[in-house]
Design a protein around this motif. Sequence first.
Motif, PDB file in Angstrom:
ATOM      1  N   LEU A  62       0.850  -1.200   0.000  1.00  0.00           N
ATOM      2  CA  LEU A  62       0.000   0.000   0.000  1.00  0.00           C
ATOM      3  C   LEU A  62       0.885   1.250   0.000  1.00  0.00           C
ATOM      4  O   LEU A  62       1.549   1.573   0.994  1.00  0.00           O
ATOM      5  CB  LEU A  62      -0.941   0.004   1.206  1.00  0.00           C
ATOM      6  N   ASP A  63       0.870   1.907  -1.137  1.00  0.00           N
ATOM      7  CA  ASP A  63       1.720   3.066  -1.439  1.00  0.00           C
ATOM      8  C   ASP A  63       0.848   4.309  -1.237  1.00  0.00           C
ATOM      9  O   ASP A  63      -0.031   4.587  -2.048  1.00  0.00           O
ATOM     10  CB  ASP A  63       2.140   2.871  -2.914  1.00  0.00           C
ATOM     11  N   PHE A  78      -1.570   6.768   9.581  1.00  0.00           N
ATOM     12  CA  PHE A  78      -1.512   5.987   8.338  1.00  0.00           C
ATOM     13  C   PHE A  78      -0.695   4.708   8.515  1.00  0.00           C
ATOM     14  O   PHE A  78      -1.018   3.674   7.930  1.00  0.00           O
ATOM     15  CB  PHE A  78      -0.962   6.835   7.183  1.00  0.00           C
ATOM     16  N   VAL A  79       0.345   4.773   9.318  1.00  0.00           N
ATOM     17  CA  VAL A  79       1.140   3.565   9.559  1.00  0.00           C
ATOM     18  C   VAL A  79       0.293   2.545  10.316  1.00  0.00           C
ATOM     19  O   VAL A  79       0.241   1.365   9.950  1.00  0.00           O
ATOM     20  CB  VAL A  79       2.437   3.905  10.328  1.00  0.00           C
ATOM     21  N   HIS A  80      -0.410   2.984  11.332  1.00  0.00           N
ATOM     22  CA  HIS A  80      -1.251   2.055  12.099  1.00  0.00           C
ATOM     23  C   HIS A  80      -2.393   1.506  11.250  1.00  0.00           C
ATOM     24  O   HIS A  80      -2.862   0.396  11.472  1.00  0.00           O
ATOM     25  CB  HIS A  80      -1.784   2.737  13.366  1.00  0.00           C
ATOM     26  N   MET A  85       4.182   2.356   2.711  1.00  0.00           N
ATOM     27  CA  MET A  85       5.070   3.471   2.341  1.00  0.00           C
ATOM     28  C   MET A  85       4.259   4.751   2.440  1.00  0.00           C
ATOM     29  O   MET A  85       3.085   4.789   2.063  1.00  0.00           O
ATOM     30  CB  MET A  85       5.546   3.264   0.891  1.00  0.00           C
ATOM     31  N   LEU A  86       4.898   5.792   2.961  1.00  0.00           N
ATOM     32  CA  LEU A  86       4.266   7.114   2.959  1.00  0.00           C
ATOM     33  C   LEU A  86       5.143   8.047   2.138  1.00  0.00           C
ATOM     34  O   LEU A  86       6.357   8.138   2.378  1.00  0.00           O
ATOM     35  CB  LEU A  86       4.127   7.657   4.387  1.00  0.00           C
ATOM     36  N   ALA A 110       9.822   5.434   3.128  1.00  0.00           N
ATOM     37  CA  ALA A 110       9.515   6.865   3.033  1.00  0.00           C
ATOM     38  C   ALA A 110       9.871   7.393   1.647  1.00  0.00           C
ATOM     39  O   ALA A 110      10.937   7.095   1.111  1.00  0.00           O
ATOM     40  CB  ALA A 110      10.323   7.627   4.083  1.00  0.00           C
ATOM     41  N   GLY A 111       8.948   8.189   1.101  1.00  0.00           N
ATOM     42  CA  GLY A 111       9.196   8.777  -0.208  1.00  0.00           C
ATOM     43  C   GLY A 111       8.963  10.279  -0.195  1.00  0.00           C
ATOM     44  O   GLY A 111       8.304  10.818   0.701  1.00  0.00           O
ATOM     45  N   VAL A 112       9.516  10.939  -1.214  1.00  0.00           N
ATOM     46  CA  VAL A 112       9.282  12.382  -1.384  1.00  0.00           C
ATOM     47  C   VAL A 112       8.716  12.607  -2.780  1.00  0.00           C
ATOM     48  O   VAL A 112       9.163  11.995  -3.745  1.00  0.00           O
ATOM     49  CB  VAL A 112      10.570  13.199  -1.140  1.00  0.00           C
TER      50      VAL A 112
END
Length: 221
Positions: A62-63, A78-80, A85-86, A110-112
């Motif tokens: 789940l991206d 969102f992690v819970h 990936m956020l 983690a992404g930007v």
Amino acid sequence: MYKLATSILSADFACLGQQVQEAESANVEWIHVDVMDGHFVPNITIGPLVVQAIRPVTPLFLDVHLMIEQPERYLADFVHAGADMLTVHGETCPHLHRTIEQIKELGIKAGVALNPSTPLATLEEILRYVDLVLIMSVNPGFGGQRYIPSSTAKIMRLRLMLDSMGSKAELEVDGGINLATAAEVVGAGATVLVAGSAIFNKKASIAKNVEQIREVCRQII
Ligand code: DX5
Ligand code: ZN
């Protein structure tokens, strides 16, 4: 090789679980979740509850793409809820390094993300810390927009930046990916293609739409 991340923004929300499972059966690699707050972008979409609802429905990655101001306020939620990936927008994070580290401390990737008008130069100091860079190839806010042609040169330049530093970060491209643009984007060096309206539409089945994207991309791999 590249991964296909299907954006549920264009899915039928009345039967979202079923749509996600159909995408899984069609062998997409990731599910892309577009979170919008009506501030950073003009549209309002979904929050952690929807991530939590689809988490038990699929084992797929789940991206989660956060198009929200002050994303640090919602990372833990969102992690819970089950995000793998956020991705936060550089434009929303004055302390981007801290935000990226917070996501990683929560135990996920983690992404930007960068808007079309944001230069790649803004990534210079953060690139080594991220698992993914998302290049927006439309202005974020809505599905079904047209690919901005200058995105291809930007993807190529980012590919060179990542390769020259030996980075294994994913290069994801989001917006206007369809049969006319997918191969060009993969050819430019993308490793993850986000596709919403090209996959969830009434023209053909999800499986057929995925297969057609695979077919155009096969021609350049
Ligand atoms: C746009 C979103 C995209 C969008 C893509 O703000 O980030 O993920 O759903 O939709 P298509 O594939 O229809 O351009
Ligand atoms: Zn997105």
